[in-house]
Design an enzyme around this catalytic site. Structure first.
Site, short mmCIF file in Angstrom:
data_model
loop_
_atom_site.label_atom_id
_atom_site.label_comp_id
_atom_site.label_asym_id
_atom_site.label_seq_id
_atom_site.Cartn_x
_atom_site.Cartn_y
_atom_site.Cartn_z
N PRO A 57 0.84 -1.21 0.00
CA PRO A 57 0.00 0.00 0.00
C PRO A 57 0.87 1.25 0.00
O PRO A 57 1.89 1.32 0.69
CB PRO A 57 -0.80 -0.13 1.31
N ASP A 76 3.67 16.98 11.13
CA ASP A 76 4.54 17.83 10.32
C ASP A 76 4.29 17.65 8.84
O ASP A 76 4.45 18.58 8.05
CB ASP A 76 6.01 17.51 10.61
N PHE A 115 1.13 16.41 2.86
CA PHE A 115 1.32 15.33 1.89
C PHE A 115 0.89 13.97 2.40
O PHE A 115 0.57 13.09 1.60
CB PHE A 115 2.80 15.26 1.47
N THR A 144 0.50 3.85 10.81
CA THR A 144 1.73 4.07 11.56
C THR A 144 1.48 4.56 12.99
O THR A 144 2.43 4.86 13.70
CB THR A 144 2.62 5.10 10.85
N ALA A 200 0.03 7.51 13.96
CA ALA A 200 0.61 8.84 13.86
C ALA A 200 0.20 9.74 15.02
O ALA A 200 -0.77 9.50 15.73
CB ALA A 200 0.18 9.48 12.54
N GLY A 226 0.88 -1.75 6.78
CA GLY A 226 0.70 -2.38 5.48
C GLY A 226 1.05 -3.84 5.43
O GLY A 226 1.17 -4.41 4.34
N GLY A 270 -3.08 -5.84 5.57
CA GLY A 270 -4.13 -5.53 4.60
C GLY A 270 -4.06 -4.08 4.18
O GLY A 270 -3.10 -3.37 4.47
N ILE A 274 -5.98 -0.43 4.38
CA ILE A 274 -6.98 0.42 5.04
C ILE A 274 -7.70 1.20 3.94
O ILE A 274 -7.07 1.85 3.11
CB ILE A 274 -6.30 1.38 6.02
N TYR A 286 12.53 14.67 19.81
CA TYR A 286 12.99 14.61 18.43
C TYR A 286 14.47 14.98 18.39
O TYR A 286 14.88 15.97 19.00
CB TYR A 286 12.24 15.67 17.61
#
Length: 638
Positions: free
Chosen positions: A201, A270, A274, A283, A285, A336, A339, A341, A554
């Site tokens: 994916p 961030d 995109f 992930t 997020a 991924g 399957g 999403i 970070y």
């Protein structure tokens, strides 16, 4: 030298100030009583053509000077226009390596034919003829183009961008398919399962974990399933404040369409310009404003995932359900491997009536961390609160716009107050940025409470404008750090062309180990760089999220590799050593970037052998042929 802008010398003696943030044609100013907009104007051309263009440039080159004024002498000598501002050729300022003209030249030089000839990826096509015939019968849009396949062979991790620029991927997808809805995905997954075709994916392509790269040792056809055409908001329930969206919708499009209805998800990673909704879920997020709106696991109500053995989804949309293990959490973080999403139901909120920025200066990083801890303890965090260390503070100052004459004076006064009166050391001080959202009363109450806490830790409020600039710095760094196949031309290349490799990595850590982890990782990287003979490097960090029990930290790291061979291998070894130090210091494998392939070596130790067996059993049940063989989390077994 003319600083960062040319100044009309005649203008200054007459008006006792420089020409603001732009050069001014004095004659234009005297006639029209206003400066010449955003660029210097050739008065004669303006009177004739009614637009600001350098006349001499136009007469020679038969075209106007684009979006910037051009110093003609500079152009004739250096064969390129003078960046984003006019340049006084004799000012002694070294030109930056990029300009609009240079960028346009590079992008226009790329074509399907050129990339195909350069890479010869066509010869590696491994497309099952029976599968391709069946795919064509389904009528789903697909492509065998080298560019289409190459663009979807990578994310934004440093090694992928470096490979795209300097090397060659060992394997890229054999074809790309664009399903248009959930039903298309069901048909495509069933077809791939029948023909034993690997599916990867692909959403926004912003992964920094190697999640979308192809396994080089898999002999089967590899298909990139691009969800970008599944980009609709299917319905919005304003009564219950939920919305159902297709997984391929990009963050900024999702927010724009919701805001037209007076709503927002509040999820702002961030990469939200995109990255896709499906990628956020896959992930686990996190967004910059999670203190008010929550992370993706807090926002998600329901999700549909297509697997080779069926569609996984819950039937109830209640606010909370006690119905055994929550399978939403099987989908979230699956990266991924189980399957595709296809649809997500999210919580939405009315747009806040008030948004306010703020900033705080601390004498050192320790005071800042302790202050953020107390704010979290009292649960009065604003929508976003981020603490930059001294190195990142200085970096942010270097990216500030050029101040006006008055701005220079004010900056001098501020610096005098901070360093002389308050005795802050410019080499230790750090800054926190705030974003507060809500109604006016809530924002005012929260702001007052935060600043009461700040004073106890030696902090000084530094103003709303600095807060806004600091918040936007996050996006600036993201642009400097990342790039896709085409944006890399103007972003990553800026560092790579000067022999600089740089990347970010993040972790989550308990409060009592936050400071020691930051110190340990910086020290570890510094010692490793010295051992490798790296003389010029930079490591900075910031606390980006706060929780009751800990924080997200970070790190940004880069070095100049002049004189060294194989900079990519050196960087990967340094980051791996830093990750080992993070884990030894009590940090996690990742806060929100995910595991992918880059951090898969540590997955088993983080979830235990039993956890690995549970994941493998789930995968065997949902994907018995291992067609979702990206190799994320655990190496795929053929």
């Amino acid at each position: 030298a003319s600083h960062l802008q040319p100044v009309n010398l005649l203008f200054f003696p007459l008006f006792k100030e420089p020409s603001h943030l732009q050069p001014v044609n004095l004659l234009f100013f005297l006639i029209f009583k206003e400066p010449s907009h955003l660029q210097p104007v050739n008065l004669l051309f303006f009177l004739i053509f009614k637009e600001p263009v350098n006349l001499l440039f136009f007469l020679i080159f038969k075209e106007p000077s684009h979006l910037q004024p051009v110093n003609l002498l500079f152009l004739l000598i250096f064969k390129e226009p003078s960046h984003l501002q006019p340049v006084n050729l004799w000012s002694g300022i070294e030109p930056m390596p990029f300009s609009k003209h240079t960028i346009e030249q590079r992008i226009s030089a790329i074509s399907v034919d050129n990339v195909d000839k350069l890479t010869s990826y066509r010869e590696f096509l491994l497309v099952c003829a029976g599968f391709l015939s069946a795919l064509e019968a389904l009528g789903l849009p697909h492509s065998l183009s080298g560019v289409d396949r190459l663009v979807r062979a990578h994310g934004h991790a440093l090694n992928e961008i470096f490979m795209l620029r300097e090397g060659r991927f060992p394997r890229i997808p054999d074809l790309v398919v664009w399903p248009g809805c959930h039903d298309d995905v069901v048909k495509l997954v069933q077809l791939a399962h029948t023909h034993d075709v690997v599916l990867i994916p692909f959403g926004g392509g912003t992964s920094v974990s190697g999640a979308v790269s192809c396994p080089s040792n898999d002999p089967r056809t590899i298909l990139s399933l691009d969800t970008s055409q599944m980009n609709r908001i299917l319905w919005v329930d304003k009564e219950n404040l939920v919305a159902c969206c297709e997984s391929g919708i990009v963050g900024q499009d999702l927010e724009r369409q919701l805001q037209e209805q007076g709503l927002t998800t509040g999820h702002e990673p961030d990469s939200y310009e995109f990255s896709s909704l499906g990628g956020w879920v896959a992930t686990r997020a996190s967004g910059m404003k999670k203190n008010v709106y929550g992370n993706i696991e807090d926002l998600l109500v329901n999700v549909r995932m297509v697997t080779p053995t069926g569609v996984l989804q819950k039937q109830c949309r209640g606010p909370r359900v006690s119905c055994g293990p929550d399978f939403n959490h099987v989908v979230m973080g699956s990266e991924g491997t189980l399957g595709v999403i296809t649809e997500v139901i999210l919580k939405v909120r009315p747009l806040p009536s008030c948004k306010k920025y703020g900033s705080i200066v601390f004498p050192n990083f320790e005071c800042g961390v302790l202050c953020l801890r107390e704010i979290a303890r009292q649960r009065c965090q604003p929508a976003s609160i981020r603490l930059m260390d001294n190195e990142q503070f200085k970096f942010g100052q270097a990216l500030r716009p050029v101040p006006s004459y008055l701005g220079l004076v004010l900056d001098g006064v501020k610096k005098f107050y901070i360093t002389t009166i308050k005795k802050f050391d410019m080499d230790t001080m750090c800054v926190a940025t705030l974003l507060l959202e809500g109604d006016h009363k809530q924002v005012d109450t929260q702001e007052n409470k935060i600043y009461e806490i700040v004073v106890k830790f030696g902090g000084i409020p530094a103003g709303e404008k600095n807060g806004e600039r600091g918040y936007m710095l996050t996006f600036v760094i993201a642009y400097i750090r990342v790039g896709s196949m085409f944006t890399v031309i103007i972003e990553r290349d800026l560092g790579l062309e000067h022999n600089i490799v740089a990347e970010s990595f993040e972790t989550s850590v308990p409060w009592d180990r936050t400071l020691s982890l930051c110190r340990n990782v910086k020290h570890c990287i510094a010692e490793q760089c010295k051992a490798l003979g790296i003389q010029h490097f930079m490591t900075s960090c910031r606390v980006t999220q706060t929780y009751d029990v800990g924080s997200c930290v970070y790190f940004y790291f880069g070095f100049n590799w002049t004189g060294l061979s194989d900079p990519l291998r050196i960087y990967e070894s340094l980051e791996a050593r830093a990750r080992e130090e993070i884990l030894a210091s009590g940090g996690s494998i990742s806060h929100h970037h995910g595991v992918g392939k880059m951090r898969a070596r540590w997955y088993q130790t983080q979830v235990s052998d039993t956890g690995v067996r549970l994941y493998q059993a789930t995968k065997s049940s949902l994907d018995p042929k291992n067609i979702f063989a990206s190799g994320n989390l655990l190496a795929s077994k053929l």
